[in-house]
Design an enzyme around this catalytic site. Sequence first.
Site, PDB file in Angstrom:
ATOM      1  N   GLY A  45       0.850  -1.187   0.000  1.00 50.06           N
ATOM      2  CA  GLY A  45       0.000   0.000   0.000  1.00 50.06           C
ATOM      3  C   GLY A  45       0.883   1.234   0.000  1.00 50.06           C
ATOM      4  CD  GLN A  50       3.254   5.861   2.804  1.00 48.15           C
ATOM      5  OE1 GLN A  50       2.332   5.278   2.245  1.00 48.15           O
ATOM      6  NE2 GLN A  50       4.193   5.206   3.471  1.00 48.15           N
ATOM      7  CB  CYS A 105       4.724   2.375   7.687  1.00 49.43           C
ATOM      8  SG  CYS A 105       4.282   3.852   6.766  1.00 49.43           S
ATOM      9  CG  LEU A 106       6.562   1.105   1.754  1.00 43.76           C
ATOM     10  CD1 LEU A 106       6.147   1.382   0.317  1.00 43.76           C
ATOM     11  CD2 LEU A 106       7.638   0.031   1.802  1.00 43.76           C
ATOM     12  CG  HIS A 147      -1.057   1.108   7.220  1.00 47.90           C
ATOM     13  ND1 HIS A 147      -0.169   0.730   8.203  1.00 47.90           N
ATOM     14  CD2 HIS A 147      -0.361   1.951   6.408  1.00 47.90           C
ATOM     15  CE1 HIS A 147       0.998   1.330   7.995  1.00 47.90           C
ATOM     16  NE2 HIS A 147       0.911   2.068   6.908  1.00 47.90           N
ATOM     17  CD  GLU A 148      -1.266   2.390   2.622  1.00 48.30           C
ATOM     18  OE1 GLU A 148      -0.870   3.561   2.446  1.00 48.30           O
ATOM     19  OE2 GLU A 148      -0.524   1.494   3.049  1.00 48.30           O
ATOM     20  CG  HIS A 151      -0.183   6.726   5.369  1.00 46.90           C
ATOM     21  ND1 HIS A 151       0.891   7.275   6.013  1.00 46.90           N
ATOM     22  CD2 HIS A 151       0.115   5.404   5.215  1.00 46.90           C
ATOM     23  CE1 HIS A 151       1.796   6.334   6.242  1.00 46.90           C
ATOM     24  NE2 HIS A 151       1.347   5.188   5.783  1.00 46.90           N
TER      25      HIS A 151
HETATM   26 NI    NI Z   1       2.252   3.311   5.835  1.00 53.12          NI
END
Ligand code: NI
Length: 191
Positions: A45, A50, A105-106, A147-148, A151
């Site tokens: 995701g 991000q 998370c990236l 989760h996304e 963000h």
């Molecule tokens: Ni994330």
Amino acid sequence: MIYPIVAYGDPVLRKEAKDIKQGEIDVKKLSEDMFETMYSASGVGLAAPQIGLNIRMFVVDGTPINQNAEEGEEIDHSLTGFKKVFINAEILEESGEEWAYEEGCLSIPGIRADVYRPETVKIKYLDTDWVEHTEEYSGIAARIIQHEYDHIDGILFTDHLTPLKKQMLKKKLNNIQKGIVDAEYKMKFYK
Ligand code: NI
């Protein structure tokens, strides 16, 4: 085009993102770039903040989780064909028992932790053809969406952890913020 991924500590990750107006940006091109960026970092995701964009858009592709499942491991059917773009999404309802799932998370490389969230999510969103959908998801698909979606509201998975766990991760998070981190993809650090 592969974007560098914005690291923990950048204020763009903490803003409530804005709705996209139809025709304002090329959402097809942007979603292709977001998928490319996400795949290059082996993520499932990726949300627009991000890559430094303060807009309500995220992409998901949970199919690699099943492809990478080891023999004997259960396949999560919520992930079959779960590759999508969510624009101007709105969670209408969350329901069911809260359950723990280890998230990462990236933007926060090297940290993974159990997060509790409700089982099912009902979400309204636009696709890249600007068609509105209302759908319900459970299992890992719901988890990726939750989760996304966080963000685009400026929330990170670490915000959901207990004060003790947060304290334990503080040094690691500070290091990421300072750029002291080992990631296998290009990141952008806030100065
Ligand atoms: Ni994330």
